[in-house]
Design an enzyme around this catalytic site. Structure first.
Site, PDB file in Angstrom:
ATOM      1  CG  HIS A   1      -4.653   1.761  -2.346  1.00 43.38           C
ATOM      2  ND1 HIS A   1      -4.095   2.523  -1.186  1.00 43.38           N
ATOM      3  CD2 HIS A   1      -5.502   1.836  -2.749  1.00 43.38           C
ATOM      4  CE1 HIS A   1      -5.574   2.338  -0.737  1.00 43.38           C
ATOM      5  NE2 HIS A   1      -6.500   2.172  -1.856  1.00 43.38           N
TER       6      HIS A   1
ATOM      7  CD  GLU B   1      -5.755   3.446   6.535  1.00 39.80           C
ATOM      8  OE1 GLU B   1      -6.293   1.292   7.474  1.00 39.80           O
ATOM      9  OE2 GLU B   1      -6.053   2.949   5.774  1.00 39.80           O
TER      10      GLU B   1
ATOM     11  CG  ASP C   1      -8.384  -0.379  -3.015  1.00 38.57           C
ATOM     12  OD1 ASP C   1      -7.480  -1.532  -3.498  1.00 38.57           O
ATOM     13  OD2 ASP C   1      -8.662   0.006  -2.462  1.00 38.57           O
ATOM     14  CD  GLU C   2     -10.888   3.752  -1.171  1.00 34.59           C
ATOM     15  OE1 GLU C   2     -10.388   4.357  -0.278  1.00 34.59           O
ATOM     16  OE2 GLU C   2      -9.404   3.235  -0.743  1.00 34.59           O
TER      17      GLU C   2
ATOM     18  CG  ASP D   1      -2.797   0.676   0.405  1.00 34.99           C
ATOM     19  OD1 ASP D   1      -1.928   1.835   0.438  1.00 34.99           O
ATOM     20  OD2 ASP D   1      -3.485   0.199   0.244  1.00 34.99           O
TER      21      ASP D   1
END
Ligand code: ACM
Ligand code: ZN
Length: 380
Positions: free
Chosen positions: A101, A310, A165-166, A38
């Site tokens: 990411h 996180e 994702d994202e 990530d």
């Protein structure tokens, strides 16, 4: 019946992962999804790419704490984890998140990106980055071929989670190489480029006998029939069930309002300003089919509990957030709605309390951010 751990955000030593796996096995989860990469760290060594270790696996601090953080698994450790899981009926599914990411990868290998920034650093706070790997650079494909070969050597599973994702496409939109490629291929937009990117990644995996999974991002058209995606975005599960059914995709239910076990369990517990409180009863109420019939929801393959990290710096935090809620999701994965009972489940959880605490054998002292020790209240 899966759970996802996130050693990219806070490294989880193998000995701690094994403790996590013991509990998973007890509650009959059978997939351990390991989010290996990530923005905040890269945890898989790949031969020929030493800067993954020397740069991408380290960051200067976390959220301004001034304390350097780093971690990289060895191939031997990962194989050991795979064997440990296999002995407990658990398949390990590795995730390499593409195309986004990837700020940690950018810090190590800026040349893989549309607009290389040599001074890019591994991210030290939560949140996403705009950097996507550039599909028009041959070195990107050479790199992922090496990554997938390494995964093949380590993980017997034929499944590789590719994230997806994202991934904001604004830099793909601007990149001269990407623009030229879109024009040449007659693509009308960056979503078409994403579809082609996933297809090429899939072809690369297929060469090794591997197949991809993705986080579902709402546009079923960018995946390919037969593929498996995870519903994760808040309040999108029903729509995801319908659209993936139409598109011939398989679906795994990980809708965050029920399944994200890093969210706070109790009102007043830290939520870092945005996570919704998700009490045990809310998790228990998950109907993986969202009331739909077998005909409408027969493509749902299971229930999945992501545990993003996180804000979970160690095993103590991790277990504290995950239990007892994982028990509710285990039952959602195992038992048809008509045999489930919140009253009955509460009694079972109470019975399991002393067993779980003993089995954890973990430090029940207050965690660093002063959360209370392990609690089992079921209040909504
Ligand atoms: C996700 O939470 N970004 C899948
Ligand atoms: Zn590009």
């Amino acid at each position: 019946r899966g759970m996802m751990v996130d050693p990219a955000r806070h490294f989880i030593p193998i000995k701690d992962l094994k403790k996590f796996v013991d509990m998973m096995a007890y509650y009959k989860f059978n997939k351990l999804h390991v989010h290996l990469t990530d923005n905040q760290g890269w945890r898989l060594p790949v031969p020929g790419y030493p800067r993954l270790q020397s740069v991408a696996s380290k960051r200067t601090e976390s959220f301004g704490d001034g304390i350097p953080h780093e971690g990289m698994y060895t191939k031997k450790e990962l194989k050991d984890l795979v064997a440990y899981c296999a002995a407990r009926g658990i398949e390990v599914i590795p995730e390499i998140d593409v195309p986004g990411h990837n700020q940690a990868l950018h810090a190590a290998y800026p040349e893989f990106f549309c607009f290389p920034k040599p001074d890019m650093k591994v991210r030290t706070v939560a949140g996403n980055s705009r950097e996507l790997v550039c599909p028009q650079k041959p070195e990107v494909w050479k790199f992922y071929a090496a990554v997938f070969k390494e995964l093949k050597d380590i993980f017997p599973s034929s499944t590789v989670h590719l994230g997806g994702d994202e991934a904001p496409t604004e830099l793909w939109k601007k990149c001269p190489l990407c623009r030229e490629a879109r024009t040449k291929a007659g693509m009308k937009d960056e979503q078409e480029q994403m579809r082609a990117f996933f297809a090429n990644m899939t072809a690369l995996l297929n060469k090794n006998g591997q197949t991809p999974q993705f986080w579902y991002e709402g546009n079923a058209g960018i995946y390919h029939p037969g593929e498996t995606v995870y519903a994760w975005r808040q309040d999108q599960a029903r729509q995801a069930i319908e659209k993936t059914k139409k598109a011939g995709l398989n679906l795994i239910m990980a809708s965050n309002e029920y399944c994200y076990l890093d969210f706070p369990q109790f009102p007043g517990q830290y939520n870092w300003g945005w996570m919704q409180t998700t009490p045990l009863q809310k998790c228990y109420e998950l109907d993986p089919a969202f009331g739909k019939s077998a005909a409408e929801a027969g493509h749902i393959r299971g229930v999945h509990a992501p545990v993003w990290a996180e804000h979970l710096p160690d095993l103590n935090h991790l277990l504290y957030r995950v239990y007892p809620r994982a028990m509710a999701l285990a039952e959602a994965g195992w038992s048809p709605m008509e045999v489930r009972s919140w009253e009955n489940f509460q009694r079972k959880v109470a019975d399991h309390r002393s067993f779980v605490l003993k089995r954890f054998n973990y430090d029940l002292k207050r965690t660093k951010d002063n959360e209370p020790p392990f609690r089992w209240e079921n209040k909504k």
